[in-house]
Design an enzyme around this catalytic site. Structure first.
Site, PDB file in Angstrom:
ATOM      1  N   LYS A   1      37.060  26.010 -20.831  1.00  0.00           N
ATOM      2  CA  LYS A   1      36.459  27.342 -20.916  1.00  0.00           C
ATOM      3  C   LYS A   1      35.791  27.689 -19.594  1.00  0.00           C
ATOM      4  CE  LYS A   1      32.577  29.007 -21.908  1.00  0.00           C
ATOM      5  NZ  LYS A   1      32.640  30.117 -20.930  1.00  0.00           N
TER       6      LYS A   1
ATOM      7  N   GLU B   1      27.140  17.833 -15.457  1.00  0.00           N
ATOM      8  CA  GLU B   1      26.795  18.188 -14.074  1.00  0.00           C
ATOM      9  C   GLU B   1      25.895  19.403 -14.162  1.00  0.00           C
ATOM     10  OE1 GLU B   1      27.462  16.519 -11.472  1.00  0.00           O
ATOM     11  OE2 GLU B   1      29.071  15.192 -12.113  1.00  0.00           O
TER      12      GLU B   1
ATOM     13  N   CYS C   1      24.693  24.435  -6.855  1.00  0.00           N
ATOM     14  CA  CYS C   1      23.751  23.459  -7.422  1.00  0.00           C
ATOM     15  C   CYS C   1      23.209  22.550  -6.331  1.00  0.00           C
ATOM     16  CB  CYS C   1      24.458  22.638  -8.492  1.00  0.00           C
ATOM     17  SG  CYS C   1      25.970  21.895  -7.871  1.00  0.00           S
TER      18      CYS C   1
ATOM     19  N   GLU D   1      15.684  26.946  -9.754  1.00  0.00           N
ATOM     20  CA  GLU D   1      16.798  27.142  -8.816  1.00  0.00           C
ATOM     21  C   GLU D   1      16.794  28.591  -8.341  1.00  0.00           C
ATOM     22  OE1 GLU D   1      20.105  25.705 -11.466  1.00  0.00           O
ATOM     23  OE2 GLU D   1      20.770  24.832  -9.588  1.00  0.00           O
TER      24      GLU D   1
HETATM   25  P1  NAP Z   1      25.409  28.304 -17.525  1.00  0.00           P
HETATM   26  O1  NAP Z   1      24.796  29.579 -17.941  1.00  0.00           O
HETATM   27  O2  NAP Z   1      24.830  27.048 -18.039  1.00  0.00           O
HETATM   28  O3  NAP Z   1      26.953  28.414 -17.900  1.00  0.00           O
HETATM   29  C1  NAP Z   1      27.869  27.399 -17.574  1.00  0.00           C
HETATM   30  C2  NAP Z   1      29.038  27.485 -18.518  1.00  0.00           C
HETATM   31  O4  NAP Z   1      28.576  27.204 -19.839  1.00  0.00           O
HETATM   32  C3  NAP Z   1      29.692  28.862 -18.575  1.00  0.00           C
HETATM   33  O5  NAP Z   1      31.065  28.715 -18.768  1.00  0.00           O
HETATM   34  C4  NAP Z   1      29.038  29.452 -19.807  1.00  0.00           C
HETATM   35  O6  NAP Z   1      29.826  30.446 -20.415  1.00  0.00           O
HETATM   36  C5  NAP Z   1      28.973  28.242 -20.699  1.00  0.00           C
HETATM   37  N1  NAP Z   1      28.013  28.362 -21.785  1.00  0.00           N
HETATM   38  C6  NAP Z   1      26.844  29.025 -21.815  1.00  0.00           C
HETATM   39  N2  NAP Z   1      26.264  28.873 -23.014  1.00  0.00           N
HETATM   40  C7  NAP Z   1      27.083  28.092 -23.764  1.00  0.00           C
HETATM   41  C8  NAP Z   1      27.045  27.589 -25.083  1.00  0.00           C
HETATM   42  N3  NAP Z   1      26.027  27.826 -25.913  1.00  0.00           N
HETATM   43  N4  NAP Z   1      28.077  26.822 -25.520  1.00  0.00           N
HETATM   44  C9  NAP Z   1      29.122  26.556 -24.719  1.00  0.00           C
HETATM   45  N5  NAP Z   1      29.220  27.015 -23.449  1.00  0.00           N
HETATM   46  C10 NAP Z   1      28.204  27.763 -22.968  1.00  0.00           C
HETATM   47  O7  NAP Z   1      25.415  28.155 -15.943  1.00  0.00           O
HETATM   48  P2  NAP Z   1      25.921  29.215 -14.871  1.00  0.00           P
HETATM   49  O8  NAP Z   1      24.864  30.221 -14.698  1.00  0.00           O
HETATM   50  O9  NAP Z   1      27.303  29.655 -15.197  1.00  0.00           O
HETATM   51  O10 NAP Z   1      26.056  28.294 -13.579  1.00  0.00           O
HETATM   52  C11 NAP Z   1      24.998  27.988 -12.766  1.00  0.00           C
HETATM   53  C12 NAP Z   1      24.395  26.636 -13.123  1.00  0.00           C
HETATM   54  O11 NAP Z   1      25.400  25.632 -12.978  1.00  0.00           O
HETATM   55  C13 NAP Z   1      23.287  26.246 -12.179  1.00  0.00           C
HETATM   56  O12 NAP Z   1      22.237  25.654 -12.896  1.00  0.00           O
HETATM   57  C14 NAP Z   1      23.948  25.224 -11.265  1.00  0.00           C
HETATM   58  O13 NAP Z   1      23.055  24.337 -10.666  1.00  0.00           O
HETATM   59  C15 NAP Z   1      24.880  24.552 -12.210  1.00  0.00           C
HETATM   60  N6  NAP Z   1      25.964  23.876 -11.477  1.00  0.00           N
HETATM   61  C16 NAP Z   1      25.936  22.514 -11.411  1.00  0.00           C
HETATM   62  C17 NAP Z   1      26.914  21.844 -10.696  1.00  0.00           C
HETATM   63  C18 NAP Z   1      26.897  20.349 -10.613  1.00  0.00           C
HETATM   64  O14 NAP Z   1      27.924  19.785 -10.265  1.00  0.00           O
HETATM   65  N7  NAP Z   1      25.807  19.667 -10.919  1.00  0.00           N
HETATM   66  C19 NAP Z   1      27.934  22.551 -10.054  1.00  0.00           C
HETATM   67  C20 NAP Z   1      27.924  23.938 -10.129  1.00  0.00           C
HETATM   68  C21 NAP Z   1      26.925  24.581 -10.861  1.00  0.00           C
HETATM   69  P3  NAP Z   1      29.636  32.012 -20.083  1.00  0.00           P
HETATM   70  O15 NAP Z   1      29.294  32.111 -18.653  1.00  0.00           O
HETATM   71  O16 NAP Z   1      30.951  32.568 -20.405  1.00  0.00           O
HETATM   72  O17 NAP Z   1      28.566  32.463 -20.963  1.00  0.00           O
END
Ligand code: NAP
Length: 491
Positions: free
Chosen positions: A188, A264, A298, A395
């Site tokens: 997804k 991650e 991140c 962040e």
């Molecule tokens: P996010 O809001 O946590 O979303 C990540 C993914 O999870 C998206 O596909 C989102 O879908 C999905 N999601 C959200 N709520 C969910 C639920 N209840 N059940 C299942 N899936 C769900 O994060 P983001 O804003 O997209 O990305 C930024 C974050 O990612 C930052 O905190 C960053 O640090 C972290 N990140 C970490 C790494 C690493 O390798 N450590 C790498 C890149 C990014 P939708 O967007 O479709 O709602």
């Protein structure tokens, strides 16, 4: 790259991009006929509409993955390696379209999108090589008498969830090891950036990945679609990249059926410049650690600690360097900083800067969101950011560099570790002993010494503390998709 991108070329790439769900090797509309809009963050305008999965589509995808699992895990490792190498080559052949599509849906400068296509493809090449090196063992029990046979097997159907900031690479970093290990999956992508992953599905099909092995679900109702799949008992693994709060919720859901998990999550990287650092090198390192992906990473340097003896010189050089970076649409060749991914992200960056300034920080560069269409925030440098400011613990995810002085090594290590996150930290010093001493003491899964980027498909990427569980890439990445089976043999 040198040919300017015209509006016709943009339209052509968007029109050619798949927008349906990819389930069991076929493109299809969502069962309830729902669609969602995909936007260009540099204009705020709708690029296209994509199929929007509901829970019934989620079930179809997981059932397809379940049905394909037994056959796929028995394919010879060499065949799985060849699928990945074919996909690697196809990504390179189509890099112009993939990079432009990524820039249009996510906003990053085109040169960075090319960099991501290359980085994403490397995960396929790396795991093609790993697929044929899955090893086991045979040993005599310490007391003699029996033998231990150690065998590695695919974990089983996996749910893969990726964020919007690296729309291709976060997917290939999971799909590469899953395919190499013989796991089928339901992936997804983020609702904001689904097109890159759908384009990749087409490549995987052409590369020879059998029907049902990779299924791509785009949805605006992530929780409603994914939670029943996690709780189903059919999926055996969740690999998630995203924020810590969402990761925590998913870990709770995974506990019901005790799924294997790789997490991650978020970061709060420190970037430390000692008084003996090569300051020009440190400035270039900070530009990379801070401005890559317009700060939406991140691994982005979120807290910059500079020794007080070199603070004035470093802050001036950094402000001068960032001041030269042009903000604009990612398709324009001079652009070095693209838009934030949406209005919410841009407003959050603005709010964090306002909060820091209210708490006493001084604005050296930028500091105000750009007016006009699109979600732009300019490169910003703040000095004297107090540790009580929100951006010290949250962040930023934007092109904002907050600087604070320090005076000694022990003090700075304590301050670096004063966070619940532990993904990566950066250290700049010309002393090898100090670099290693600090690298060993900072609490993070990764450390960059005199370099502002650590990501490499052949290295183990991941965090400790609330930044996550497990590692992606390197020789450990494939282990996340393998179970170890011990077979005891009486002799
Ligand atoms: P996010 O809001 O946590 O979303 C990540 C993914 O999870 C998206 O596909 C989102 O879908 C999905 N999601 C959200 N709520 C969910 C639920 N209840 N059940 C299942 N899936 C769900 O994060 P983001 O804003 O997209 O990305 C930024 C974050 O990612 C930052 O905190 C960053 O640090 C972290 N990140 C970490 C790494 C690493 O390798 N450590 C790498 C890149 C990014 P939708 O967007 O479709 O709602």
């Amino acid at each position: 790259m040198s040919v300017p991108i015209t509006a016709d070329r943009e339209n052509e790439v968007v029109q050619a991009a798949p927008t349906q769900l990819f389930i069991d090797g076929e493109w299809r509309d969502a069962r309830r006929g729902r669609t969602l809009e995909v936007f260009d963050p540099s204009t705020g305008r709708v690029l296209t509409r994509a199929a929007n999965a509901s829970p019934e589509d989620g079930w179809d995808a997981l059932k397809a993955a379940e049905a394909a699992q037994k056959g796929f895990e028995r394919t010879p490792p060499r065949e799985r390696a060849e699928m990945l190498m074919n996909a690697f080559r196809l990504m390179h052949e189509r890099k112009d379209d993939l990079a432009l599509l990524m820039t249009l849906e996510m906003g990053k400068p085109l040169a960075e999108s090319y960099g991501e296509v290359n980085y994403a493809a490397e995960f396929f090449r790396h795991f093609a090589e790993e697929a044929t090196r899955i090893s086991g063992g045979y040993q005599t029990a310490p007391a003699g008498g029996s033998r231990f046979l150690i065998h590695k097997q695919a974990v089983g159907p996996s749910i893969l969830i990726t964020p919007w900031n690296f729309p291709l690479a976060m997917g290939t970093r999971k799909l590469g090891p899953a395919i190499a290990a013989g796991c089928t999956s339901v992936l997804k992508p983020a609702e904001l950036t689904p097109l890159s992953m759908l384009a990749l599905a087409d490549i995987l099909r052409e590369a020879g990945v059998p029907a049902g092995v990779v299924n791509i679900l785009v949805t605006s109702s992530a929780g409603e679609v994914i939670e029943p799949l996690i709780r189903s008992g059919i999926a055996r693994k969740l690999s998630f990249t995203g924020s810590t709060p969402v990761g925590r919720r998913l870990l709770e859901q995974c506990s019901e059926k005790v799924l294997r998990t790789s997490m991650e999550l978020g970061g709060n990287a420190a970037f430390v410049v000692f008084e003996d650092a090569d300051l020009d090198k440190a400035v270039e390192g900070a530009v990379l650690a801070k401005m890559r992906n317009s700060g939406e990473a991140c691994t982005a340097a979120n807290r910059i600690f500079v020794h007080s003896q070199v603070m004035d010189e470093f802050s001036q050089k950094l402000a001068e360097r960032l001041g030269r970076m042009k903000t604009g649409r990612g398709v324009d060749e001079e652009t070095a900083v693209g838009p934030m991914v949406d209005a919410r992200q841009r407003d959050k960056v603005a709010e964090l800067v306002e909060d820091a300034v209210r708490s006493g920080a001084k604005v050296v560069l930028g500091g105000e969101p750009a007016a006009g269409e699109g979600y732009f925030y300019p490169p910003t440098v703040l000095t004297g950011v107090p540790e009580g400011a929100r951006m010290w613990s949250e962040e930023i995810f934007g092109p904002v560099a907050p600087l604070t002085p320090f005076d000694d090594e022990k003090e700075v290590i304590d301050r670096v570790n004063d966070t619940e996150y532990g993904l990566v930290n950066y250290v700049f010093t010309e002393s090898l002993n100090r670099a290693l001493r600090v690298a060993e003491q900072v609490e993070s899964g990764m450390v960059g010494i005199n370099q502002g980027a650590v990501s490499n498909p052949a290295a183990p990427f991941g965090g400790i503390k609330e930044s996550g569980l497990g590692r992606e890439g390197g020789d450990t990445g494939i282990e996340e998709f393998l179970e170890t089976k011990y077979i005891g043999i009486a002799m």
